[in-house]
Design a protein around this motif. Structure first.
Motif, PDB file in Angstrom:
ATOM      1  N   ALA A   1      -0.356  11.270  -4.315  1.00 28.78           N
ATOM      2  CA  ALA A   1       0.399  10.136  -3.730  1.00 28.78           C
ATOM      3  C   ALA A   1       1.822  10.876  -3.346  1.00 28.78           C
ATOM      4  O   ALA A   1       2.049  12.010  -3.761  1.00 28.78           O
ATOM      5  N   GLY A   2       2.539  10.118  -2.506  1.00 28.09           N
ATOM      6  CA  GLY A   2       3.888  10.494  -2.211  1.00 28.09           C
ATOM      7  C   GLY A   2       4.604  11.004  -3.381  1.00 28.09           C
ATOM      8  O   GLY A   2       5.602  11.470  -3.531  1.00 28.09           O
ATOM      9  N   GLY A   3       4.364  10.169  -4.720  1.00 25.66           N
ATOM     10  CA  GLY A   3       5.217  10.461  -5.812  1.00 25.66           C
ATOM     11  C   GLY A   3       4.396   9.987  -7.060  1.00 25.66           C
ATOM     12  O   GLY A   3       3.210   9.748  -6.881  1.00 25.66           O
ATOM     13  N   PRO A   4       4.966   9.900  -8.211  1.00 25.71           N
ATOM     14  CA  PRO A   4       4.254   9.631  -9.496  1.00 25.71           C
ATOM     15  C   PRO A   4       3.651   8.123  -9.274  1.00 25.71           C
ATOM     16  O   PRO A   4       4.509   7.586  -9.115  1.00 25.71           O
ATOM     17  N   LEU A   5       2.408   7.968  -9.210  1.00 26.50           N
ATOM     18  CA  LEU A   5       1.934   6.673  -9.070  1.00 26.50           C
ATOM     19  C   LEU A   5       0.886   6.463 -10.362  1.00 26.50           C
ATOM     20  O   LEU A   5       0.476   7.284 -11.130  1.00 26.50           O
ATOM     21  N   PRO A   6       1.618   5.244 -11.158  1.00 24.75           N
ATOM     22  CA  PRO A   6       0.642   4.753 -12.331  1.00 24.75           C
ATOM     23  C   PRO A   6      -0.601   4.692 -12.393  1.00 24.75           C
ATOM     24  O   PRO A   6      -1.332   4.417 -11.337  1.00 24.75           O
TER      25      PRO A   6
ATOM     26  N   ALA B   1      -5.802   0.048   3.391  1.00 22.07           N
ATOM     27  CA  ALA B   1      -4.633  -0.373   3.746  1.00 22.07           C
ATOM     28  C   ALA B   1      -4.613  -2.059   3.656  1.00 22.07           C
ATOM     29  O   ALA B   1      -4.716  -2.577   4.754  1.00 22.07           O
ATOM     30  N   LEU B   2      -4.922  -2.578   2.532  1.00 22.89           N
ATOM     31  CA  LEU B   2      -5.049  -3.996   2.914  1.00 22.89           C
ATOM     32  C   LEU B   2      -3.605  -4.872   2.248  1.00 22.89           C
ATOM     33  O   LEU B   2      -3.056  -4.285   1.493  1.00 22.89           O
ATOM     34  N   GLY B   3      -3.359  -5.705   3.334  1.00 26.65           N
ATOM     35  CA  GLY B   3      -2.139  -6.417   3.132  1.00 26.65           C
ATOM     36  C   GLY B   3      -2.314  -7.461   1.857  1.00 26.65           C
ATOM     37  O   GLY B   3      -3.380  -7.563   1.329  1.00 26.65           O
ATOM     38  N   ARG B   4      -1.183  -8.015   1.389  1.00 30.53           N
ATOM     39  CA  ARG B   4      -1.357  -8.942   0.267  1.00 30.53           C
ATOM     40  C   ARG B   4      -2.247 -10.227   0.490  1.00 30.53           C
ATOM     41  O   ARG B   4      -2.865 -10.354  -0.225  1.00 30.53           O
TER      42      ARG B   4
ATOM     43  N   PRO C   1       1.012  -1.130  -0.250  1.00 24.62           N
ATOM     44  CA  PRO C   1      -0.110  -0.014  -0.088  1.00 24.62           C
ATOM     45  C   PRO C   1       0.889   1.226   0.029  1.00 24.62           C
ATOM     46  O   PRO C   1       1.975   1.240   0.664  1.00 24.62           O
ATOM     47  N   VAL C   2       0.503   2.431  -0.603  1.00 22.89           N
ATOM     48  CA  VAL C   2       1.076   3.637  -0.526  1.00 22.89           C
ATOM     49  C   VAL C   2       0.208   4.743  -0.036  1.00 22.89           C
ATOM     50  O   VAL C   2      -0.816   4.536   0.005  1.00 22.89           O
ATOM     51  N   GLU C   3       0.991   5.824   0.573  1.00 20.89           N
ATOM     52  CA  GLU C   3       0.216   6.779   0.949  1.00 20.89           C
ATOM     53  C   GLU C   3      -0.596   7.603  -0.315  1.00 20.89           C
ATOM     54  O   GLU C   3       0.119   7.827  -1.055  1.00 20.89           O
ATOM     55  N   MET C   4      -1.996   7.836  -0.017  1.00 19.52           N
ATOM     56  CA  MET C   4      -2.624   8.660  -1.056  1.00 19.52           C
ATOM     57  C   MET C   4      -3.591   9.455  -0.270  1.00 19.52           C
ATOM     58  O   MET C   4      -4.053   9.265   0.844  1.00 19.52           O
ATOM     59  N   ALA C   5      -3.935  10.471  -1.244  1.00 17.46           N
ATOM     60  CA  ALA C   5      -5.048  11.261  -0.661  1.00 17.46           C
ATOM     61  C   ALA C   5      -5.859  11.686  -1.956  1.00 17.46           C
ATOM     62  O   ALA C   5      -5.649  11.778  -2.982  1.00 17.46           O
ATOM     63  N   VAL C   6      -7.283  11.865  -1.361  1.00 18.35           N
ATOM     64  CA  VAL C   6      -8.553  11.644  -2.455  1.00 18.35           C
ATOM     65  C   VAL C   6      -9.216  12.816  -1.958  1.00 18.35           C
ATOM     66  O   VAL C   6      -9.814  13.011  -0.820  1.00 18.35           O
ATOM     67  N   SER C   7      -9.476  13.839  -2.854  1.00 18.26           N
ATOM     68  CA  SER C   7     -10.531  14.947  -2.613  1.00 18.26           C
ATOM     69  C   SER C   7     -11.662  14.796  -3.770  1.00 18.26           C
ATOM     70  O   SER C   7     -11.562  14.552  -4.781  1.00 18.26           O
TER      71      SER C   7
END
Length: 232
Positions: free
Chosen positions: A201-206, A165-168, A113-119
């Motif tokens: 996201a913290g950086g460019p996410l596909p 935040a779902l694990g594998r 999982p990666v840190e994301m923000a949604v508005s």
């Protein structure tokens, strides 16, 4: 004539011209995934589809516009950031349920999982680790996965589904339930509706748009109501 990606190309060619040239699109869907058939009411049968080119009725459908640094693109079905875009890249543009499932299994090995923000419509809706955020203009993606049951391409709103935040192991266990919409029972998976969406996201996410790759976060999405005329 083609798959979801071909229809996406047509949408991107015609929607910017809709004012001076209100063209009506007829589609003969031949791809393996064909989520457009599920989302838009198109038939999978080639003979019936050909008849509808002559006798079908015209409907007006909403179209999403995604913008990111250095680019923009329209989409008709969905825009996904995160895990589903990684899966689409692994699938290599080849549709169909089996291809998608294989790509899911191989992508799970490296998943985090990666840190994301949604508005939504300018207001913060989600901040935290997430597997994926999918902005839907229809109920189905990935060759029949009902990511947003009941979502419609003609209601003037986008359905936004984020997988927290779902694990594998948890993601692997819940992914099969997406085929009938059972994933929404998971408290870490949320669904909201809006006309405008921003994903950071913290950086460019596909990001994938109707299965087409090349976009990335930060992503701004807005809905264009009744922007496409389609024969069904």
């Amino acid at each position: 004539m083609g798959g979801d990606g071909t229809l996406n190309e047509v949408v991107n060619g015609l929607v910017p011209l809709r004012e001076p040239y209100p063209v009506t699109v007829g589609a003969l869907m031949t791809g393996r995934g064909r989520d457009a058939c599920r989302n838009l009411g198109l038939t999978r049968d080639p003979r019936r589809a050909a008849r509808r080119l002559v006798e079908g009725r015209v409907v007006s459908l909403d179209v999403g516009l995604a913008r990111w640094p250095g680019g923009h693109r329209y989409f008709l079905g969905w825009a996904g950031a995160g895990f589903d875009a990684v899966v689409a890249e692994r699938a290599g543009g080849r549709g169909g349920r089996l291809t998608y499932v294989r790509a899911v299994l191989t992508s799970l090995r490296d998943f985090r999982p990666v840190e994301m923000a949604v508005s939504l419509d300018g207001a913060a809706a989600w901040v935290g680790p997430a597997a994926s955020v999918v902005v839907c203009n229809g109920a189905s993606f990935g060759g029949g996965m009902r990511i947003a049951p009941g979502a419609r391409p003609d209601d003037g709103l986008l359905d936004v589904v984020w997988l927290g935040a779902l694990g594998r192991l948890e993601l692997a266990r819940w992914l099969p339930t997406v085929y009938w919409g059972g994933h929404l029972a998971n408290p870490r998976i949320e669904r909201r509706r809006a006309a405008r969406v921003r994903i950071d996201a913290g950086g460019p996410l596909p990001v994938q748009l109707d299965g087409e790759l090349g976009a990335h976060t930060p992503l701004d999405i807005e809905l264009h109501p009744s922007a496409l005329r389609l024969l069904v």
